[in-house]
Scaffold this motif. Structure first.
Motif: not given
Length: 370
Positions: A194-216
């Protein structure tokens, strides 16, 4: 006919009635395929996506922030690439010893619920570690994942909305901590991106929620479905106990025979044969994985089966499950631990099934080591 699937312990009689109408049919204005060949082609064909042809998002009533699962290229490609390093084969190998330790600790008991006491805590412990989530928060995350899975069918409930707010608040706190003090975890790597502007803050949260749910969510149902299948097929259970190196084969046959995710959908971005632009097609993964055109004795659970072609439990094409290697490893470890620690494992009470069309699994399965 798809609405008849809700609450069914075994959806395959309904799948077979759909299959009788041909490999590609319609139901309430939506295209449906039970064919492994067609399903695989649709999932791989770039003329189909998860959004409408103009790039807009179809309304789904979900609270979940958009993740790369709900995006088409190029955004899908960009975000998936940022998450991939956490699921590399090298990283998964590094986690195996931890998974083995957790599995053994969870089996230090005589009578327990296979889902609540083993199949669920194992993957949530691993994904929490991968994301850098404190142990004190893992139980809340597991509850959240179950609610998200339920929302696939029942929509958003007040309970789901409350859990969602709590999880987003926790991610906000963890992201803020990693901005101050980076670590060796997925959140830290996404904060750096995010600091390198490769994704937005909203995209970061969306990615984390997906990994959390899909991960288990996939793994808990894989472990549950595999254990049930083995106990329901005593000869297969006996074969596996005598040959624990068959664990990967048991995992693959379970993924084919009782995939945790039973269906997915795609939208045509242009006219493709009979399917018109912006029309939906539902890919019945559970039916495709038992397509008699490609799998001899398709309804038979056989851990010695040669899997050609590969099953579609992890989808196919650009949306192939990012956590597939992790889920396979966790399933392998869990089943070996059960066979080694509990060779006389038996079911001791009635099974409670998930009331879901999308997810196939159990809420509860009482078992005993003897």
């Amino acid at each position: 006919m798809l609405e008849q699937l809700t609450g069914h312990e075994d959806p395959h009689p309904i799948y077979e009635r759909l299959r009788a109408h041909g490999p590609l049919t319609t139901d309430n204005g939506m295209w449906i395929t039970t064919s492994h060949t067609i399903a695989n082609k649709v999932l791989r064909d770039r003329r189909f996506g998860v959004r409408l042809a103009d790039g807009s998002s179809p309304a789904n009533g979900s609270l979940l922030p958009d993740s790369f699962l709900e995006l088409d290229p190029p955004d899908h490609t960009r975000l998936r690439r940022l998450a991939m390093p956490a699921f590399s084969p090298k990283k998964i190998d590094e986690y195996r010893a931890r998974v083995e330790k957790v599995a053994d600790a969870l089996l230090d008991r005589d009578e327990f619920d296979l889902i609540a006491d083993f199949a669920a805590p194992l993957p949530i412990s691993v994904i929490s570690d991968l994301l850098g989530i404190p142990d004190s928060d893992t139980a809340e995350f597991a509850d959240y994942g179950a609610l998200v899975a339920a929302s696939f069918d029942s929509g958003v409930t007040p309970e789901m909305a409350n859990a969602h707010d709590k999880v987003l608040a926790l991610f906000d706190r963890l992201i803020a901590q990693r901005r101050r003090t980076p670590g060796d975890d997925v959140i830290s790597s996404l904060v750096a991106a995010e600091a390198e502007q490769k994704l937005t803050a909203q995209e970061m949260v969306g990615t984390l929620v997906l990994l959390l749910v899909a991960g288990f969510e996939t793994t808990v149902n894989l472990i549950g479905n595999a254990t049930r299948a083995l106990l329901d097929h005593p000869a297969q259970w006996k074969l596996f106990k005598a040959n624990p190196e068959l664990a990967p084969a048991v995992v693959e046959e379970t993924l084919r025979w009782a995939p945790p995710v039973q269906l997915t959908s795609r939208i045509a971005h242009e006219d493709v044969d009979r399917i018109a632009k912006d029309e939906w097609i539902t890919v019945l993964i559970g039916a495709a994985n038992r397509d008699p055109e490609v799998y001899p004795e398709a309804h038979k659970f056989d851990v010695m089966r040669v899997h050609k072609p590969e099953h579609l439990a992890f989808s196919s094409g650009i949306h192939y499950c990012l956590g597939a290697t992790l889920a396979r490893m966790e399933g392998d470890v869990a089943l070996r631990a059960l066979a080694r620690r509990m060779p006389d494992l038996r079911q001791t009470g009635p099974i409670e099934f998930r009331d879901s069309v999308v997810i196939r699994g159990m809420r509860s399965m009482p078992v005993s080591r003897s």
